[in-house]
Design a protein around this motif. Sequence first.
Motif, short mmCIF file in Angstrom:
data_model
loop_
_atom_site.label_atom_id
_atom_site.label_comp_id
_atom_site.label_asym_id
_atom_site.label_seq_id
_atom_site.Cartn_x
_atom_site.Cartn_y
_atom_site.Cartn_z
N UNK A 1 0.82 -1.22 0.00
CA UNK A 1 0.00 0.00 0.00
C UNK A 1 0.85 1.27 0.00
N UNK A 2 1.98 1.23 -0.70
CA UNK A 2 2.86 2.39 -0.77
C UNK A 2 2.22 3.50 -1.60
N UNK A 3 2.18 4.70 -1.05
CA UNK A 3 1.63 5.85 -1.75
C UNK A 3 2.73 6.71 -2.37
N UNK A 4 3.75 7.04 -1.58
CA UNK A 4 4.82 7.89 -2.10
C UNK A 4 6.07 7.71 -1.24
N UNK A 5 7.20 8.12 -1.79
CA UNK A 5 8.45 8.09 -1.05
C UNK A 5 9.36 9.18 -1.59
N UNK A 6 10.10 9.80 -0.69
CA UNK A 6 10.99 10.89 -1.09
C UNK A 6 12.12 11.02 -0.09
N UNK A 7 13.25 11.49 -0.57
CA UNK A 7 14.33 11.91 0.33
C UNK A 7 14.02 13.33 0.77
N UNK A 8 13.93 13.56 2.07
CA UNK A 8 13.54 14.85 2.60
C UNK A 8 14.66 15.40 3.48
N UNK A 9 15.05 16.63 3.21
CA UNK A 9 16.14 17.29 3.92
C UNK A 9 15.59 18.38 4.82
N UNK A 10 16.03 18.39 6.07
CA UNK A 10 15.74 19.50 6.98
C UNK A 10 17.07 20.21 7.24
N UNK A 11 17.30 21.37 6.60
CA UNK A 11 18.60 22.04 6.74
C UNK A 11 18.88 22.43 8.19
N UNK B 1 16.94 25.29 11.20
CA UNK B 1 15.63 25.41 10.55
C UNK B 1 14.52 24.97 11.50
N UNK B 2 13.42 25.70 11.45
CA UNK B 2 12.19 25.30 12.15
C UNK B 2 11.07 25.28 11.13
N UNK B 3 10.43 24.12 10.99
CA UNK B 3 9.27 24.02 10.12
C UNK B 3 8.02 24.16 10.99
N UNK C 1 0.69 12.09 10.38
CA UNK C 1 0.87 13.53 10.18
C UNK C 1 -0.45 14.29 10.07
N UNK C 2 -1.60 13.58 10.27
CA UNK C 2 -2.85 14.32 10.35
C UNK C 2 -2.97 15.04 11.69
N UNK C 3 -2.10 14.68 12.66
CA UNK C 3 -1.98 15.45 13.88
C UNK C 3 -1.11 16.68 13.61
N UNK C 4 -1.33 17.72 14.36
CA UNK C 4 -0.46 18.90 14.24
C UNK C 4 0.97 18.49 14.59
N UNK C 5 1.91 18.86 13.74
CA UNK C 5 3.31 18.50 13.97
C UNK C 5 4.22 19.62 13.48
#
Length: 226
Positions: free
Chosen positions: A119-129, A132-134, A180-184
């Motif tokens: 049931x894979x939907x998507x995949x990505x390499x994600x960088x948090x420099x 940084x605060x998201x 991630x449907x919770x606030x994060x």
Amino acid sequence: MRAAPQSPSARPDLSLVATPFAESHDAPRTLTARLLCGIQGWVDRLIASLSSVSTAPVLDVREFDWTTHLRGAWTRVRDEALAMVGDRHETMVWHQGTALPAALATCPETLRLLRRIPALESAAFVVLPGATHRPARRGPTKAIITCDLALAVPRSGDVRMRVHDRIVRWAEGETLMFDDSFVHESWNEASHARIVLRVRVARPLRRPGPWLRQAILHGLRRKNSA
């Protein structure tokens, strides 16, 4: 990090299904926006009631056997990520059931592992420099669960994420499952970047949940491709 497992037959704790934007300072103020958020909250609670895995903000990786394969090959995945990411903050490698052309030549080991994930939907390499605060945000639906395989985590400086009321931290070679449907929100207070392989999978649901989930994901795909 591992959360306590929940029996598939246990009733989900619907009190943990966050009301949309309940913790955000950017709560929508128009009547239409409030109505849409109310509908999303109702749908998320319905999905939670049909979930066959934990509905907590942070899930136990032992509920997902395929995470073992990711942890076992994380150094090879890391090497492919470093060769592909460059100076980009996100590099997609899998989308809507298909490997992206750019990943075919550069990420063979990563793609081999992704093909084993149900049931894979998507995949990505994600960088948090570094430095940084998201800000606080939430994903569009509880029908998706997110898994981060930590590939590069600075050892100096605090690198963390808040999911609802939980503070979690990445560790190289480990997987972190969250909803991630919770606030994060995320912080990287180090000088170097944090890199993860971010995998999103469809939440396992009891009937008639799969039908509802498919309708939601189809709508999201149409919206994202518009």
